[in-house]
Design a protein around this motif. Structure first.
Motif, PDB file in Angstrom:
ATOM      1  N   CYS A 100       0.843  -1.197   0.000  1.00 47.07           N
ATOM      2  CA  CYS A 100       0.000   0.000   0.000  1.00 47.07           C
ATOM      3  C   CYS A 100       0.880   1.249   0.000  1.00 47.07           C
ATOM      4  O   CYS A 100       1.733   1.416  -0.872  1.00 47.07           O
ATOM      5  CB  CYS A 100      -0.955  -0.046   1.190  1.00 47.07           C
ATOM      6  N   LEU A 101       0.727   2.135   0.986  1.00 53.51           N
ATOM      7  CA  LEU A 101       1.524   3.359   1.020  1.00 53.51           C
ATOM      8  C   LEU A 101       2.980   3.092   1.365  1.00 53.51           C
ATOM      9  O   LEU A 101       3.805   4.010   1.308  1.00 53.51           O
ATOM     10  CB  LEU A 101       0.925   4.353   2.026  1.00 53.51           C
ATOM     11  N   GLY A 102       3.323   1.855   1.696  1.00 57.36           N
ATOM     12  CA  GLY A 102       4.722   1.496   1.873  1.00 57.36           C
ATOM     13  C   GLY A 102       5.517   1.698   0.600  1.00 57.36           C
ATOM     14  O   GLY A 102       6.745   1.853   0.642  1.00 57.36           O
ATOM     15  N   ALA A 103       4.823   1.728  -0.550  1.00 59.03           N
ATOM     16  CA  ALA A 103       5.505   1.994  -1.824  1.00 59.03           C
ATOM     17  C   ALA A 103       6.161   3.362  -1.814  1.00 59.03           C
ATOM     18  O   ALA A 103       7.193   3.570  -2.467  1.00 59.03           O
ATOM     19  CB  ALA A 103       4.503   1.887  -2.976  1.00 59.03           C
ATOM     20  N   PHE A 104       5.591   4.311  -1.069  1.00 51.99           N
ATOM     21  CA  PHE A 104       6.191   5.641  -0.980  1.00 51.99           C
ATOM     22  C   PHE A 104       7.563   5.555  -0.313  1.00 51.99           C
ATOM     23  O   PHE A 104       8.488   6.285  -0.679  1.00 51.99           O
ATOM     24  CB  PHE A 104       5.275   6.589  -0.201  1.00 51.99           C
ATOM     25  N   GLY A 105       7.698   4.686   0.688  1.00 48.78           N
ATOM     26  CA  GLY A 105       8.979   4.508   1.343  1.00 48.78           C
ATOM     27  C   GLY A 105      10.023   3.935   0.403  1.00 48.78           C
ATOM     28  O   GLY A 105      11.187   4.374   0.380  1.00 48.78           O
ATOM     29  N   LEU A 106       9.626   2.952  -0.409  1.00 56.33           N
ATOM     30  CA  LEU A 106      10.551   2.356  -1.372  1.00 56.33           C
ATOM     31  C   LEU A 106      10.955   3.370  -2.428  1.00 56.33           C
ATOM     32  O   LEU A 106      12.120   3.421  -2.841  1.00 56.33           O
ATOM     33  CB  LEU A 106       9.916   1.137  -2.034  1.00 56.33           C
ATOM     34  N   THR A 119       0.462   1.382  -5.975  1.00 60.75           N
ATOM     35  CA  THR A 119       0.086   1.742  -4.618  1.00 60.75           C
ATOM     36  C   THR A 119      -1.431   1.875  -4.609  1.00 60.75           C
ATOM     37  O   THR A 119      -2.099   1.546  -5.597  1.00 60.75           O
ATOM     38  CB  THR A 119       0.777   3.054  -4.172  1.00 60.75           C
ATOM     39  N   HIS A 120      -1.992   2.311  -3.505  1.00 55.58           N
ATOM     40  CA  HIS A 120      -3.449   2.452  -3.430  1.00 55.58           C
ATOM     41  C   HIS A 120      -3.934   3.383  -4.537  1.00 55.58           C
ATOM     42  O   HIS A 120      -3.360   4.450  -4.761  1.00 55.58           O
ATOM     43  CB  HIS A 120      -3.838   3.011  -2.056  1.00 55.58           C
ATOM     44  N   TRP A 121      -4.996   2.974  -5.219  1.00 51.92           N
ATOM     45  CA  TRP A 121      -5.472   3.737  -6.374  1.00 51.92           C
ATOM     46  C   TRP A 121      -5.776   5.200  -6.036  1.00 51.92           C
ATOM     47  O   TRP A 121      -5.595   6.096  -6.867  1.00 51.92           O
ATOM     48  CB  TRP A 121      -6.723   3.080  -6.965  1.00 51.92           C
TER      49      TRP A 121
END
Length: 323
Positions: A100-106, A119-121
């Motif tokens: 989910c919003l963990g993609a922002f961290g990556l 990530t979340h739509w």
């Protein structure tokens, strides 16, 4: 194998429980380690709960797989300490997962540059604008880029983790855990995030569910849509509408996904020769199998198998029939 799940203050209990539900039982029983790591001992969570993390954030340093399950808000930068741990994990060759919003961290760690991700739509547009070097697939449930995986919102984290479990332990084990969790084992990463569902428990829904389960058990030579409509006591148009609402696509698209899933099981089981795998999965030949793999997975069967961490598996397949 060591799996580190990064927790943080005000984490969603559901997001934290997702990787624990998938990886906890089987891997712990097999002698592997699954650790929840945080820079705080006591963590507040959504819903008013307080949890305690058994491991400090430094425990991430030895993990083979590092998972960041979500983040508090797209408007709040991911902790620099967490970003640093993600960078270090990637540098040493570990698998890194952003749910989910963990993609922002990556993305903040630079792990998604020149890669596909999701990530979340609801936040995909923000994600794409903030990280223009990332190819954002806003519709996908999850995206597997080899050593880096991202998922869409909430429940799709289960799909991503089950997919990764299949890479580690085989499709059979992933399907077993999926059945235990009472979730569908066949949801592919490319399946749309937003699917209109029929009313749960309706007669039509039960009929379509039963029909799909029969086809999943034997996808090699399915009856025609007209015959299936007759068996289900539904019109062709009504059945088509319910299947699309249930699966997000046509019956043919769903059967293709099921056949690809069957082919994956055969591949990781060591079946040699793409022609044999194709026929036993319901495809007419190896060419059709390769085409379906590229459509559903984005790579050839041999390339997919090489990512599954099964030593020599791709080589043995190549010796039977090249990709």
């Amino acid at each position: 194998m060591r799996i580190a799940i990064i927790a943080y203050d005000h984490i969603s209990p559901f997001m934290l429980s997702t990787p624990l539900a998938v990886f906890g039982e089987g891997l712990l029983a097999g002698g592997h380690q699954v650790q929840v790591c945080s820079d705080q001992f006591r963590l507040n969570t959504g819903g008013g709960m307080i949890i305690e993390a058994a491991h400090r954030l430094d425990a991430v340093d030895d993990a083979d797989i590092v998972i960041l399950p979500g983040w508090r808000s797209v408007n709040e930068p991911v902790s620099p300490d967490i970003v640093a741990k993600l960078k270090a994990a990637d540098a040493r060759g570990s698998i890194v997962v952003g749910l989910c919003l963990g993609a922002f961290g990556l993305a903040e760690a630079g792990l998604l540059d020149r890669r596909r991700a999701t990530t979340h739509w609801a936040h995909a547009e923000t994600f794409a604008a903030r990280y223009p070097g990332v190819t954002v697939d806003a519709a996908a449930l999850f995206v597997d880029e080899g050593r880096v995986l991202t998922s869409a919102g909430v429940a799709s984290g289960l799909d991503c983790c089950l997919h990764l479990l299949g890479r580690i332990c085989g499709i059979g084990e992933a399907n077993r855990i999926a059945r235990h969790l009472v979730v569908a084992p066949q949801r592919a990463g490319g399946q749309p995030q937003l699917i209109e569902r029929p009313a749960i428990g309706s007669t039509a829904d039960r009929r379509v569910t039963e029909l799909l389960e029969v086809l999943r058990a034997d996808p090699i030579a399915p009856p025609s849509l007209d015959e299936l409509a007759k068996r289900s006591n539904m019109s062709r148009r009504s059945l088509t509408r319910h299947i699309r609402a249930r699966t997000g696509g046509s019956l043919g698209e769903w059967i293709r996904r099921v056949r690809v899933a069957r082919a994956k099981e055969l591949l990781v089981a060591g079946v040699r020769g793409l022609d044999d795998v194709a026929v036993r999965s319901g495809f007419p030949d190896a060419h059709a199998l390769r085409t379906a793999f590229r459509t559903e997975v984005g790579v050839t069967p041999v390339q997919w198998l090489a990512h599954q961490r099964i030593p020599g598996a791709a080589l043995s397949l190549l010796s039977g029939n090249p990709s």
